[in-house]
Scaffold this motif. Structure first.
Motif, mmCIF file in Angstrom:
data_model
loop_
_atom_site.group_PDB
_atom_site.id
_atom_site.type_symbol
_atom_site.label_atom_id
_atom_site.label_comp_id
_atom_site.label_asym_id
_atom_site.label_seq_id
_atom_site.Cartn_x
_atom_site.Cartn_y
_atom_site.Cartn_z
ATOM 1 N N VAL A 75 1.044 -0.842 0.238
ATOM 2 C CA VAL A 75 0.144 0.047 -0.068
ATOM 3 C C VAL A 75 0.351 0.849 0.515
ATOM 4 O O VAL A 75 1.958 1.760 1.191
ATOM 5 N N SER A 76 1.090 2.494 -0.849
ATOM 6 C CA SER A 76 1.944 3.197 -1.289
ATOM 7 C C SER A 76 1.130 4.094 -1.726
ATOM 8 O O SER A 76 0.685 3.880 -3.102
ATOM 9 N N GLY A 77 1.246 5.742 -1.861
ATOM 10 C CA GLY A 77 1.063 6.306 -2.819
ATOM 11 C C GLY A 77 -0.507 6.721 -2.659
ATOM 12 O O GLY A 77 -0.952 7.105 -3.678
ATOM 13 N N ARG A 78 -1.553 6.724 -1.525
ATOM 14 C CA ARG A 78 -3.160 6.310 -1.179
ATOM 15 C C ARG A 78 -3.172 7.386 0.044
ATOM 16 O O ARG A 78 -2.076 7.861 0.386
ATOM 17 N N VAL A 79 -4.214 7.937 -0.464
ATOM 18 C CA VAL A 79 -4.337 8.945 0.574
ATOM 19 C C VAL A 79 -6.075 8.180 1.249
ATOM 20 O O VAL A 79 -6.900 8.216 0.622
ATOM 21 N N PHE A 80 -5.523 8.445 2.440
ATOM 22 C CA PHE A 80 -7.395 8.059 3.293
ATOM 23 C C PHE A 80 -7.689 8.703 4.511
ATOM 24 O O PHE A 80 -7.059 9.682 4.729
ATOM 25 N N GLU A 81 -9.415 9.064 3.714
ATOM 26 C CA GLU A 81 -10.105 10.094 4.774
ATOM 27 C C GLU A 81 -10.673 9.628 6.245
ATOM 28 O O GLU A 81 -10.545 8.007 6.517
ATOM 29 N N VAL A 82 -10.288 9.747 7.677
ATOM 30 C CA VAL A 82 -10.432 8.912 8.650
ATOM 31 C C VAL A 82 -11.161 10.338 9.143
ATOM 32 O O VAL A 82 -10.694 11.198 9.758
ATOM 33 N N GLU A 83 -12.120 9.155 9.773
ATOM 34 C CA GLU A 83 -13.174 10.211 10.940
ATOM 35 C C GLU A 83 -13.787 9.593 11.831
ATOM 36 O O GLU A 83 -14.572 8.893 10.964
ATOM 37 N N ALA A 84 -13.976 8.991 12.859
ATOM 38 C CA ALA A 84 -14.912 8.754 13.599
ATOM 39 C C ALA A 84 -14.300 7.007 13.475
ATOM 40 O O ALA A 84 -13.142 6.614 13.440
ATOM 41 N N GLY A 85 -15.602 6.186 12.879
ATOM 42 C CA GLY A 85 -15.395 5.253 12.803
ATOM 43 C C GLY A 85 -15.682 4.976 11.140
ATOM 44 O O GLY A 85 -15.516 3.685 10.631
ATOM 45 N N ARG A 86 -15.165 5.617 10.335
ATOM 46 C CA ARG A 86 -15.007 5.429 9.444
ATOM 47 C C ARG A 86 -13.300 5.696 8.321
ATOM 48 O O ARG A 86 -12.745 6.690 8.850
ATOM 49 N N ILE A 87 -13.234 4.973 7.407
ATOM 50 C CA ILE A 87 -12.137 5.283 6.562
ATOM 51 C C ILE A 87 -12.476 5.202 5.147
ATOM 52 O O ILE A 87 -13.310 3.900 4.918
ATOM 53 N N THR A 88 -11.917 6.054 4.226
ATOM 54 C CA THR A 88 -12.210 5.988 2.563
ATOM 55 C C THR A 88 -10.937 6.824 2.267
ATOM 56 O O THR A 88 -10.358 7.099 2.425
ATOM 57 N N VAL A 89 -11.332 5.725 0.926
ATOM 58 C CA VAL A 89 -10.121 5.321 0.076
ATOM 59 C C VAL A 89 -9.928 6.654 -0.741
ATOM 60 O O VAL A 89 -11.425 6.322 -1.200
ATOM 61 N N MET A 90 -9.521 7.794 -0.642
ATOM 62 C CA MET A 90 -9.888 8.938 -1.076
ATOM 63 C C MET A 90 -9.913 9.070 -2.692
ATOM 64 O O MET A 90 -8.289 8.655 -3.431
ATOM 65 N N GLU A 91 -9.841 9.684 -4.058
ATOM 66 C CA GLU A 91 -9.346 8.675 -5.542
ATOM 67 C C GLU A 91 -9.245 10.667 -5.653
ATOM 68 O O GLU A 91 -10.616 11.054 -6.167
ATOM 69 N N GLY A 92 -8.223 10.863 -6.220
ATOM 70 C CA GLY A 92 -7.810 12.433 -6.269
ATOM 71 C C GLY A 92 -8.630 12.470 -8.170
ATOM 72 O O GLY A 92 -8.825 11.610 -8.836
ATOM 73 N N TRP A 93 -7.884 13.571 -8.870
ATOM 74 C CA TRP A 93 -7.553 14.067 -10.170
ATOM 75 C C TRP A 93 -7.327 12.804 -10.563
ATOM 76 O O TRP A 93 -6.534 12.120 -10.166
ATOM 77 N N ARG A 94 -8.532 12.756 -11.660
ATOM 78 C CA ARG A 94 -8.271 12.200 -12.887
ATOM 79 C C ARG A 94 -8.961 11.613 -13.702
ATOM 80 O O ARG A 94 -10.250 12.997 -14.338
ATOM 81 N N ALA A 95 -8.467 11.286 -15.468
ATOM 82 C CA ALA A 95 -9.004 12.183 -15.933
ATOM 83 C C ALA A 95 -10.758 11.586 -16.403
ATOM 84 O O ALA A 95 -11.263 10.697 -16.573
ATOM 85 N N GLY A 96 -11.397 12.926 -16.765
ATOM 86 C CA GLY A 96 -12.701 13.147 -17.178
ATOM 87 C C GLY A 96 -13.207 12.753 -18.635
ATOM 88 O O GLY A 96 -12.551 12.404 -19.315
ATOM 89 N N PRO A 97 -14.408 13.585 -18.465
ATOM 90 C CA PRO A 97 -14.882 13.765 -20.149
ATOM 91 C C PRO A 97 -13.834 14.301 -20.811
ATOM 92 O O PRO A 97 -13.413 15.549 -20.123
ATOM 93 N N SER A 98 -14.238 14.084 -22.017
ATOM 94 C CA SER A 98 -12.508 14.488 -23.348
ATOM 95 C C SER A 98 -13.393 15.052 -24.302
ATOM 96 O O SER A 98 -13.959 13.775 -24.436
ATOM 97 N N THR A 99 -12.337 15.619 -24.936
ATOM 98 C CA THR A 99 -12.220 15.542 -26.590
ATOM 99 C C THR A 99 -11.453 16.382 -27.650
ATOM 100 O O THR A 99 -10.762 17.505 -26.918
ATOM 101 N N ASP A 100 -11.149 15.439 -28.392
ATOM 102 C CA ASP A 100 -10.041 15.460 -29.238
ATOM 103 C C ASP A 100 -10.228 16.425 -30.672
ATOM 104 O O ASP A 100 -10.415 15.419 -31.578
ATOM 105 N N LYS A 101 -9.727 17.855 -30.559
ATOM 106 C CA LYS A 101 -10.222 17.712 -32.343
ATOM 107 C C LYS A 101 -9.343 17.649 -32.876
ATOM 108 O O LYS A 101 -9.791 18.089 -34.420
#
Length: 301
Positions: A246-272
């Motif tokens: 496990v490396s290069g990951r970001v986890f949000e941690v609060e109370a009894g909750r652990i969330t793997v955060m998913e950062g910037w990644r390519a979304g909708p795209s158009t190439d002319k």
């Protein structure tokens, strides 16, 4: 004491109070020998009369663990270097670095002084970089000598660094920078046996006591959702050999909750396939935005 960190040597910065203290105690409870770093300053970075690092060391020793205090300024080369040296000279090794130190100087952007910007960047961002740099140099030397470590780094970002927070432009920028530093360090240091991750915690500390003042469990009610001790189990696991792979990951941690955060990644795209006119670029951008996910709201907006 024994546990998943039995035999490991762990350095925790800003460990005199709040999250850092909880991390240090949790690592010790799992068998680690801990270097407790704390400069002993107030919320605004000014000197504090207390000696919190020594108090945490006393708590760990009273419970049967091993710990030593370090009071250096980890946002300086000398302080960061001496922190790593303290682990090596006291215990003969270093296995885990938890970067946690920080403070606040909140202002709206138009009222934010340059000194307030620089101070927060120095403690949060530089205070992550320098201990990481000196720890990584040690681990690289170990790897090149044929003694590849099972090393771990846990950095401390924030929801403010992931989404932004009104009135915290300096803090949000610094915490976002820590995520970027985490990703680069994970990629660069993997060859030396080092894993680097980050957490974005939410807990009641001196920095957040007003925000979470109404969330404390009443006596006898049991689970205190905003207790800093809720964050530490994940930090201890990330700092142990059990987190292999496990490396290069970001986890949000609060109370009894652990969330793997998913950062910037390519979304909708158009190439002319050619250059856009401004009008075409705007029309295309509006179309793509209509297809994209709505971003999370800035805290306090």
């Amino acid at each position: 004491m024994s546990g998943i960190c039995d035999g490991r040597v762990v350095v925790v910065t800003g460990a005199g109070r709040g999250l850092g203290r909880a991390h240090a105690l949790a690592f010790a409870a799992e068998g680690a020998r801990v270097v407790v770093n704390d400069l002993g300053v107030g919320l605004d970075g000014a000197p504090d009369a207390d000696s919190p690092a020594a108090q945490v060391v006393a708590e760990i020793r009273a419970a049967g663990g091993e710990a030593v205090a370090h009071g250096g300024d980890i946002a300086t080369t000398q302080g960061a270097s001496s922190l790593i040296t303290a682990a090596l000279e006291t215990y003969g090794r270093l296995d885990t670095l938890v970067n946690n130190a920080g403070f606040l100087r909140d202002r709206m952007l138009v009222n934010l002084d340059e000194d307030d910007w620089d101070a927060v960047m120095r403690v949060h961002l530089k205070g992550h970089f320098l201990p990481l740099k000196h720890a990584a140099a040690h681990w690289r030397a170990q790897a090149k000598a044929g003694r590849t470590p099972v090393a771990r780094v846990v950095n401390t970002s924030s929801g403010a660094g992931l989404l932004g927070s009104v009135g915290q432009g300096n803090y949000s920028a610094a915490k976002a920078g820590i995520v970027g530093l985490t990703l680069v360090a994970s990629a660069e240091l993997a060859r030396y046996g080092v894993q680097v991750n980050a957490i974005a915690p939410a807990a009641r500390t001196r920095m957040t006591e007003h925000t979470f003042a109404d969330t404390m469990a009443a006596p006898g009610e049991g689970f205190d959702a905003m207790a800093p001790e809720n964050v530490s189990p994940l930090v201890v696991w990330l700092g142990s050999a059990a987190s292999a792979g496990v490396s290069g990951r970001v986890f949000e941690v609060e109370a009894g909750r652990i969330t793997v955060m998913e950062g910037w990644r390519a979304g909708p795209s158009t190439d002319k396939g050619a250059r856009w006119t401004p009008a075409e670029a705007g029309e295309t951008a509006q179309k793509l935005l209509g297809e994209a996910e709505t971003p999370g709201q800035v805290y306090g907006a």
